[in-house]
Every structure is written in C-alpha cells, then in structure tokens.
Design an enzyme around this catalytic site. Structure first.
Site, short mmCIF file in Angstrom:
data_model
loop_
_atom_site.label_atom_id
_atom_site.label_comp_id
_atom_site.label_asym_id
_atom_site.label_seq_id
_atom_site.Cartn_x
_atom_site.Cartn_y
_atom_site.Cartn_z
N LYS A 72 0.83 -1.22 0.00
CA LYS A 72 0.00 0.00 0.00
C LYS A 72 0.87 1.28 0.00
CE LYS A 72 -3.88 -2.46 2.00
NZ LYS A 72 -4.54 -2.99 3.19
N TYR A 125 -2.28 0.40 11.46
CA TYR A 125 -3.71 0.36 11.80
C TYR A 125 -3.96 0.88 13.21
CZ TYR A 125 -2.98 -2.63 7.84
OH TYR A 125 -2.56 -3.11 6.64
N1 GLN Z 1 -4.54 -8.93 1.49
C1 GLN Z 1 -4.83 -8.59 2.85
C2 GLN Z 1 -6.29 -8.24 3.03
O1 GLN Z 1 -6.80 -7.55 2.21
C3 GLN Z 1 -3.96 -7.44 3.27
C4 GLN Z 1 -4.18 -7.03 4.70
C5 GLN Z 1 -2.93 -6.68 5.43
O2 GLN Z 1 -1.83 -7.06 5.07
N2 GLN Z 1 -3.10 -6.00 6.54
O3 GLN Z 1 -6.94 -8.62 3.94
#
Ligand code: GLN
Length: 319
Positions: free
Chosen positions: A81, A255
């Site tokens: 991301k 997060y």
């Molecule tokens: N591919 C994972 C999802 O969409 C990515 C989430 C993550 O790495 N926090 O749930």
C-alpha cells in the site's frame, strides 16, 4: 553494549551488523510457539513456517546489512500500500486526498463500519478500503497498472525476479469476501470508478507480490531519501510527498496499533499480514523485518519487538 551514540544519525558510530545479530538472538530467545497467530483467513498464508525471522537495513549510502531469513521471499500483503500510494499520488496529484482521508481509523484494517457514515470516503490509504480506492486510481491512470506496479517494485528493490505468488493470489481471490464487500460498497457511493472485479484483481495482485526483507528495505529507501532513490539518484516522488507518505505511515501504517508503534518504535512503518513490516528513518536508512505470527491487530508480534529494540539500541527514532 549498543548504547545509542550522541549523534545517532552518524552511521559510522553504529555497529549495524552487531546490532542485527543481537536483535536476532533476542528475538529467537523470545520466540514462543504459542504466541501470535499466523494469518489464516487467506488460506495459503497459513502454511508459512511461524519460526521464520529476517531483518534487513538499507542505508542511504548504499550499504545493506541483513540477518536470518532476510533473503527468503514472503507475501508482502499490505506493505504494497506504500508503493501504490506513491504511484497514485504521482498519477492523481493532491486530488487523491479528496477521495481518501489521512486520519487513523481506530478500527481493524478490513472494517466496513466507518464507510457508511463517511459516504464511501475511506479514512486513509493504508486500510483496505483506502487501498481499494488507490487501486481504482491506478486503473484509471495506467493501461496496464499491474505491469506499472511490477516495474516500480523491481526497479525500487533492484530485484528483477519480484513477481506474484500464484497460490496466494488465487487463495485470496477466492476467499476475500470482506474486500469484495468493501469494493462494492465504495462503488455504491461512486468512489470507485472502474469495474469492481478489475479493482479487486489489482488489489489482490499487489498483496500477492513476493519479496524478501532486503528487497523491501531497498524498495522504500526513497522515503528515507526525501523522495530520491540513492544509488541511481532517481527522483521517485517530491520531497513534500515523501514527507507526507512518512507521516501517514506513522499515524496509520500499523492500523489501530499506530499509537503503540509511535510509542515503542517511533518510526514511520507499514505492516502486512504476511508478517513483514517496513520502517523508515528519514535521511538515514530504511529497514524491513519479517516474522509471521501476528498480534490481534494484524501486525507482526516479533517484528514490532525487533523494531523497538533497533530504535532503543541506535537512538534512531524520529522523536
Ligand atoms: N490482502 C490482505 C487483506 O486484504 C492485506 C491485509 C494486510 O496485510 N493488513 O486482507
């Protein structure tokens, strides 16, 4: 041993290989086969050996230091991301911020709840909802966004072998019910322009990229280098954008554990449910750590510990 020097930014004062070796010993001594949970909601991730541990540092001078399983590729998941945000800011400019916010969500990374009240505008680009909007921007901008992202990853990491893990991709494409729900929900508010399936394909593609700690540490060096990739001297993004991407990593990259990360680690960081975390020491270096078992917020448990020890031993936090 390893007490922080007066001027921690002067790397000649640190024994980085020694520091990494100490961290590896400490992490392995702390490893508890019962603690943390390897992500299994993407079935193919569940089979990754939980005792893996790797860590790599890439300095602005071009040096790379690593320990443990730093050369073993793993699923980068949400670390991607950071890279897609960089490309989307380049594509859409600051208009991107009308479609995605930059506040911590305080909710799990795959939550749907805020979107209803906030009319399909995700809180930030690092929760899944925000990353889906970012993927939509890339789809509108590039003829072949997967190829553009892959080229970006290969160039930034210096590894032409970076590619998609087919098994993880298929596994998540089949079982990504929440992401499918999120993309449809956002589209219902008009904040996704392209076909939902195309957005999901791109999002699952970025999550399924396989890279190792050395690749990933190198791949975010431009965020330590005020937007310039050292070595090649390529300007990847502007100074202002690199500063802001770091700010969003600090406040939202882990997060609803971002407060704890700022407190214990003190570096802009981005985690993924594959167990990787990248972090940036602005103007000095970038690093990546990998340990698959996760805490209840979806961040690598021992990865967070390793970063905490790194900033304690070196004094290299931003605070
Ligand atoms: N591919 C994972 C999802 O969409 C990515 C989430 C993550 O790495 N926090 O749930």
């Amino acid at each position: 041993m390893h007490s922080p020097p007066q001027n921690p930014h002067d790397l000649s004062r640190h024994d980085l290989p020694g520091i990494l070796a100490t961290i590896e010993d400490e992490v392995r001594a702390r490893f508890d086969a019962r603690e943390g949970k390897v992500a299994d909601y993407i079935p193919a991730l569940a089979s990754v050996p939980r005792e893996r541990f790797g860590m790599a540092i890439a300095t602005l001078d071009g040096d790379v230091y690593s320990v443990g399983d730093a050369q073993v590729p793993f699923s980068i998941q949400s670390i991607s991301k950071v890279h897609t945000l960089t490309l989307a800011l380049d594509a859409a400019g600051d208009a991107l911020w009308k479609r995605v916010g930059r506040e911590p969500s305080g909710d799990p990374f795959n939550s749907l709840v805020q979107l209803e009240h906030e009319c399909g505008i995700p809180r930030n680009p690092f929760i899944n909802a925000g990353a889906l909007v970012v993927a939509d921007v890339l789809l509108s901008h590039y003829d072949d966004p997967e190829a553009a992202l892959l080229a970006f990853m290969r160039e930034r990491s210096g590894n032409a072998e970076v590619g998609r893990d087919e098994e993880i991709w298929t596994s998540e494409r089949r079982s990504g019910y929440r992401n499918i729900a999120l993309a449809n929900f956002i589209r219902s508010f008009g904040n996704i322009e392209n076909e939902v399936d195309a957005v999901l394909d791109l999002y699952f593609f970025q999550c399924a990229l396989r890279m190792n700690c050395v690749d990933l540490a190198r791949s975010v060096r431009y965020l330590a280098g005020r937007g310039v990739c050292p070595g090649t001297g390529t300007r990847v993004t502007s100074i202002e954008r690199s500063t802001r991407i770091n700010a969003v990593m600090m406040t939202c990259g882990t997060y609803d554990a971002a407060g704890e990360f700022a407190f214990h680690v003190g570096l802009p960081a981005k985690s993924g449910v594959g167990g990787g975390i990248v972090a940036v020491v602005p103007n000095v270096l970038s690093l990546c750590v990998w340990s698959p078992p996760l805490d209840d917020k979806g961040n690598s448990l021992l990865g967070a510990y390793a970063l905490h020890r790194f900033t304690r031993m070196t004094g290299l936090s931003v605070f």
